[in-house]
Write a protein that holds these residues in place. Structure first.
Motif, short mmCIF file in Angstrom:
data_model
loop_
_atom_site.label_atom_id
_atom_site.label_comp_id
_atom_site.label_asym_id
_atom_site.label_seq_id
_atom_site.Cartn_x
_atom_site.Cartn_y
_atom_site.Cartn_z
N THR A 1 1.05 -1.31 0.05
CA THR A 1 -0.05 -0.19 0.12
C THR A 1 0.89 1.29 0.07
O THR A 1 0.58 2.30 -0.65
CB THR A 1 -0.98 0.10 1.36
N GLN A 2 1.83 1.14 0.69
CA GLN A 2 2.82 2.44 0.91
C GLN A 2 3.54 2.78 -0.38
O GLN A 2 3.60 3.85 -0.92
CB GLN A 2 3.77 2.41 1.92
N GLU A 3 3.70 1.54 -1.11
CA GLU A 3 4.43 1.53 -2.51
C GLU A 3 3.35 2.38 -3.48
O GLU A 3 3.88 3.36 -4.16
CB GLU A 3 4.64 0.31 -3.04
N TYR A 4 2.25 2.04 -3.42
CA TYR A 4 1.22 2.72 -4.22
C TYR A 4 0.94 4.10 -3.93
O TYR A 4 0.72 5.00 -4.66
CB TYR A 4 -0.23 2.01 -4.22
N GLU A 5 0.85 4.35 -2.64
CA GLU A 5 0.70 5.61 -2.08
C GLU A 5 1.93 6.64 -2.68
O GLU A 5 1.56 7.63 -2.98
CB GLU A 5 0.68 5.80 -0.66
N ALA A 6 3.16 6.40 -2.52
CA ALA A 6 4.06 6.80 -2.70
C ALA A 6 3.92 7.22 -4.38
O ALA A 6 4.50 8.09 -4.97
CB ALA A 6 5.60 6.09 -2.87
N ALA A 7 3.38 6.30 -5.28
CA ALA A 7 3.22 6.48 -6.59
C ALA A 7 1.96 7.35 -6.90
O ALA A 7 1.80 7.72 -8.03
CB ALA A 7 3.22 5.22 -7.24
N GLY A 8 1.43 7.80 -5.63
CA GLY A 8 0.60 8.97 -6.05
C GLY A 8 -1.16 8.41 -6.01
O GLY A 8 -1.91 9.33 -6.20
N TYR A 9 -1.12 7.33 -5.37
CA TYR A 9 -2.64 7.04 -5.23
C TYR A 9 -3.23 7.04 -3.76
O TYR A 9 -2.31 6.72 -2.90
CB TYR A 9 -2.77 5.51 -5.71
N LEU A 10 -4.26 7.36 -3.59
CA LEU A 10 -4.99 7.08 -2.56
C LEU A 10 -5.32 5.71 -2.30
O LEU A 10 -5.88 5.25 -3.29
CB LEU A 10 -6.20 7.86 -2.31
N CYS A 11 -5.32 4.97 -1.24
CA CYS A 11 -5.60 3.60 -1.24
C CYS A 11 -6.47 3.14 -0.16
O CYS A 11 -6.42 3.48 1.12
CB CYS A 11 -4.10 2.59 -1.10
N PHE A 12 -7.64 2.36 -0.47
CA PHE A 12 -8.70 2.05 0.39
C PHE A 12 -8.75 0.39 0.41
O PHE A 12 -8.54 -0.14 -0.75
CB PHE A 12 -9.99 2.56 0.25
N GLU A 13 -9.06 -0.26 1.49
CA GLU A 13 -9.62 -1.70 1.36
C GLU A 13 -10.96 -1.63 0.60
O GLU A 13 -11.24 -2.53 -0.23
CB GLU A 13 -9.59 -2.32 2.66
N ASP A 14 -11.87 -0.91 1.43
CA ASP A 14 -13.38 -1.02 1.29
C ASP A 14 -13.77 -0.02 0.33
O ASP A 14 -13.58 1.12 0.52
CB ASP A 14 -13.88 -0.82 2.53
N PRO A 15 -14.13 -0.56 -0.93
CA PRO A 15 -14.44 0.38 -1.94
C PRO A 15 -15.83 1.48 -1.19
O PRO A 15 -15.60 2.65 -1.97
CB PRO A 15 -15.30 -0.49 -3.17
#
Lengths: 701, 701
Positions: B433-447
């Motif tokens: 998740t941190q990798e994706y966040e670093a790439a500029g995404y907000l990340c959530f488990e629950d849609p």
């Protein structure tokens, strides 16, 4: 054509003696390779027969070139070959003795017209042979109790399911896998999991019915996009309720966009969403709005305690959390009732500045005296009469020393209350959480989610306790069926409803002005005149209604005027004359209606008249038929209910007469399903004593 | 007495040059020991002066016996001695030059009358010296950017906060710690954290104002149980909005039980909850109902992208998730608008059985062709005009191979759209998740939670964009103040409202039946007669109102009858005669009202008349004063709005005249704050052209 096999037939799917995989692959990550890999990993004890035209050895097992080469028909056949080859294979296996088939292959009804034909053939094969077919276009299934997993979901790459009590069925393969991963991540054990794909035979209803009977399954979770057979669906849910197994369902397609997407995504018809809400509530199902809510309720339900009272006791070590949880309790319909005065006084004596009413709050003082946690928790358990007690302890369990003391203090408090629902709201590691769970607590991080889950368990508890609510009343022997196809006039519609036991205002058909005056004199002034014609369903539009006629002259003039206007507006209409009825004043106007829902068939609507139904959409629904309990609940559900119950200084109206009419209408509608498009009783006037239909319209089919 | 220092004065709290700890302890887990330990752990660069009557060495630092022994006044003084010793110490330090004090000690207003006296003295010390005081009975604060943590919360045992952009303030120490732990657990960085304890000086408003100015803080989170100074509270929130810093607030005490608990728990007055809702909405604050929601919105806000449009694009690899997210979008007010036809056609050409409208769905086909993810995502970003795009990828990121490909495919799609809000819904490890966040995404488990958070960011975006909505109109020069203490008759009340620019039906005071007839003839028949007396606020109760009088005879008879009844019912009342007014028919009855809220002062209410306000509680509120934009929003907010907008075949009514009246009333109420208890304009009749008050009641103070 055999009759549809019972739920026990699904045993050949979930735990067969032998399995063949048609289209088997040596590559363990391919669609035809995964089920073999998973069956081997799970230690399936029966024979696994790979079938592939190339023969040879597949994942270490001797492969067969055709199904015919197999020593015997497998009890269950897994199919992973292209669509054109599927039907012949399944038919031949079924005829040889195969009892179940799981079809992974896509290219059926979801794809094109040819695919639809193949799928229709599968339906026929299932019906003719009794072989249960899952799919096509499905991800398969697993039985976690036996490590048996004929599926190609990649989600098993990261771990097999933990055996447990949750049975799960999903109309979406991808979302079914998503739900499985979440369940595994939360360390919730499962019994079985099944994705229905295109639903050609085995569907959500079959699977729920199987879970209702399955001793390994205690909690049922279902992801649904649409249903096709209301009777089987509802009876499966009733079966689960009788078995006291909670059903948690996610039915997507609430919004206009969502429903459109649901229809385009599956071949099924998505019913109107409010009707789903009504039907699921009637059946005691928890409808989850979000995936998180679904998992929360499933997790809580695995605990197996379903309080029948909605009284919630709250213990905190922080006042703020108590307020927050009391707010959540109100939102979810739980009663944060105060502790008995004596208990409050005793706790107050122990800690003068503590909150002792409920929520009770030890304040940070528990740091100095862990006995407070024991005393407060024990008192609320022993004396509050609460169905559930929630304890908020923030991150204390993480601290080795304080956490250990806290655990001991709680254990001391709760030891004498086995079977009581105890919920901890805490921040802890997964390992710590498991320790607390093993000690008998339900554990949540978020206190609001904890309260939501407790409310769900309480609703299950009440649903299990009441069993079936009062049964629908019997259809009166005199009830006349709705004539098919005929256009019905108001008088005929009301006569039919009256035959079904629904109160109708007295009225008389007058063919002439003289007859109208005679009728009015006999009924008593003032009266109402309405044009009587099966060809004029909307009478006011042609000037066909005159209210509050006070004497013979007024009646005579009104009769002539109405007939005149009706003749001009609808020259082709057959006019029977005018209906004469007493002018009913006072009471409240309500609307009773029945619509034929695409998913659930006849569905009864109730609302108050005027702006309530039209502007505020303040109406409620139930699937027909139902009894007085449901009818009473409907009446109390609408926001305008106070107007029937003495609001604004008005008298309390005859709600029981209204409830009887609703139940009678539901029974009549169910008995006449398929004979009408809609029934409107509008207005149905509820008075201080009694209630009558003043107008009615039945659209026949 | 100095004037209240500005927000910059809190710098002495959050980052002083020197610190003394009064009641310092050598034991690092005690209340007086923790701040020293944390200051040392954090490497505080200035001097740390432990003060303890025993002297010696404390945690390796030379201790002082008294504050007087210190080489100079510490910029900030931490106080951990018993309550009786606190005031003298703080006063002496403040007089010597200390700029801030943080008082951990309990035993003040929360405890007893003596404590209340001590607390009052602290308030006075703060006011007189300008020394900012936090607490008493607080857990302290921290500044995560500098590792500076003068607090005794045990939650730091498990790790110091990660430096970041979230400033947090809490009226509850325990719940503030709980929120901090959650924030740390979710890897959200913080700037500062402060617990206000008993709020004797530094309060939530001060802290929010400081955060609004603090360049390190970009997102503000507040936990609130009640406020005491509406002007400072509202202006702090306006300051944050002007600085485009989103404020996420949890205000507990919604339910009756919750509000009671909130009041008993703090010394503050909890305002009526609907008023909080209204005020926070007016100020662009996100009010979170649950802790989870608070953290979700805070997390999302740290991303710093606040879309101004509510159009949401959805990309999925599973139709089910798309439906679920579309449902959630409707719930939270986002628009899942369809893609342009041309874009749909192009995607359809690429993958014929894909959903391409929005949600767009690559189906499981993306497993075979990851380019689909790139193409679908890029198209929706480039051509849909969406403010945010959410991509559902379930647990794919967990799979090393497929996950890697997915990440690359997404990176390719999103590279050309920096600054666009991109949200991933996925199940992954925290590291991934941190990798994706670093790439500029907000990340959530629950849609569903992802959609909720997107909606919150959009509301912030709109709030920042509109800046201040239209300003309140000027108070008319002719507006007369509400006379204090006097009982007001209807005529006087309406005259006052008319002076404030609110339309009032023409009327005339008649002292005799003859005058009444003259007035009626001049106004035009039919007319209404109402008893005129400041001593009879509720006229209908004494039979003091007669409607629809059609001629002189009727007026004359009604006048005599009214006076007669009034004399009998209220013999002591001074009767001025009757008001004569034209009978107003048509239009819609509305209610405009003003209440004096304990927390927010004058608050304007709007609703439709009759059952809407009384039975359905269909009313809405705004804190006064406000301009036309807010007034228009109020009108559209009530459920009965369609009745003003042409529902049921009725004409569209003059909503603009209604809006003007609401804004004028709000300005008049604000100008007269403290002079009245309540103002009721009921009914206020809105017609096709224009709108007038027909009756009004002002309860003076």
């Amino acid at each position: 054509m055999t009759s549809r096999p019972g739920p026990e037939s699904l045993r050949s799917l979930f735990w067969p003696r032998s399995v063949a995989v048609l289209g088997a692959s040596n590559e363990p990550s391919r669609i035809g390779g995964r089920p073999i890999r998973y069956l081997k990993e799970g230690g399936f004890p029966g024979p696994i027969w790979p079938v592939n035209t190339k023969g040879g050895t597949i994942q270490g097992l001797p492969a067969f070139r055709t199904l015919d080469e197999l020593p015997e028909a497998p009890e269950c056949l897994i199919v992973a070959v292209p669509a054109p080859a599927v039907c012949d294979a399944v038919e031949s296996a079924a005829k040889r003795g195969t009892r179940a088939a799981v079809i992974f292959s896509a290219g059926f009804a979801e794809a094109d017209a040819q695919g639809k034909l193949w799928q229709d053939r599968l339906v026929k094969i299932a019906a003719e042979t009794g072989c249960r077919i899952v799919g096509p276009n499905c991800l398969g299934l697993f039985n976690a109790r036996h490590g048996y997993a004929p599926t190609f979901t990649a989600s098993l790459d990261h771990g097999h399911p933990k055996p447990g009590v949750v049975g799960m069925v999903s109309q979406s393969g991808a979302y079914g896998s998503h739900l499985f991963v979440l369940t595994r991540d939360r360390n919730i054990g499962m019994s079985c999991w099944l994705t229905t794909g295109n639903d050609c035979d085995v569907d959500v209803a079959d699977t729920i019915a199987y879970f209702a009977d399955d001793p390994d399954t205690k909690v049922i979770a279902a992801y649904v996009e649409g249903i096709k057979d209301r009777d089987r669906f509802m009876s499966a849910l009733e079966r689960a309720r009788s078995a006291k197994k909670p059903v948690v369902m996610m039915k997507v397609g609430r919004s206009a966009v969502g429903a459109a997407a649901a229809v385009s995504h599956t071949a099924s018809l998505a019913g109107s969403d409010v009707v789903y809400d009504a039907a699921l509530k009637q059946l005691g199902v928890h409808r989850a709005e979000t995936t998180e809510e679904m998992l929360d309720v499933v997790y809580a339900a695995t605990h197996g305690i379903f309080p029948e009272t909605n009284r919630l006791g709250i213990v905190t070590i922080s006042g703020g959390a108590g307020v927050l949880m009391a707010d959540a309790a109100e939102r979810y319909g739980l009663d944060v009732a105060p502790m008995p005065e004596a208990a409050q006084a005793r706790l107050k004596a122990i800690l003068p500045f503590a909150a002792v009413r409920n929520p009770v709050d030890t304040t940070a003082q528990f740091f100095n005296d862990m006995g407070l946690v024991t005393e407060f928790t024990r008192t609320i358990l022993a004396e509050g009469g609460y169905g559930a007690v929630a304890v908020f302890v923030t991150a204390i369990p993480r601290n080795r020393e304080t956490g250990g003391k806290l655990k001991a203090a709680l254990a001391k408090a709760t030891a004498d209350f086995p079977g009581r629902l105890l919920v901890l709201c805490m921040l802890a590691t997964p390992e710590m959480t498991q320790e607390y769970e093993a000690a008998g607590y339900l554990c949540f991080e978020d206190p609001s989610r904890a309260v939501m889950a407790i409310a769900a368990l309480n609703r299950f508890g009440r649903s299990f306790a009441r069993g079936n609510s009062s049964p629908p009343p019997a259809l009166p022997a005199a009830a006349r069926p709705i004539p098919k196809g005929a256009a019905l006039g108001e008088a005929e519609a009301k006569a039919l409803l009256a035959s079904a036991g629904i109160g109708v205002a007295p009225e008389s058909l007058a063919r002439t002005a003289d007859e109208a005056v005679t009728a009015a004199t006999s009924l008593g002034y003032p009266v109402v005149l309405k044009v009587a014609s099966a060809d004029i369903p909307h009478k006011t539009e042609v000037g066909g209604v005159r209210l509050n006629l006070g004497d013979a002259a007024a009646v005579r003039a009104a009769f002539d005027d109405i007939m005149d206007r009706a003749r001009k507006a609808k020259p082709a209409a057959t006019l029977d004359g005018c209906l004469v009825a007493p002018m009913i004043t006072g009471g409240a106007e309500t609307i009773l209606g029945v619509v034929h829902d695409a998913s659930f068939g006849p569905v009864v609507m109730f609302g108050l008249g005027g702006i309530f139904a039209e502007v505020l959409k303040d109406v409620t629904f139930r699937v027909a038929p139902f009894g007085l309990d449901e009818a009473r609940a409907m009446i109390r559900e609408v926001k305008g209910f106070p107007l029937l119950d003495g609001a604004r200084g008005k008298p309390k109206l005859d709600q029981e007469a209204l409830a009887k009419a609703l139940a009678a209408l539901s029974v009549y509608a169910a008995a006449n399903a398929g004979r009408f498009r809609s029934i409107d009783v509008n207005p149905f006037i509820v008075r201080e004593s009694g209630a009558v239909a003043v107008d009615a319209l039945i659209e026949t089919k």
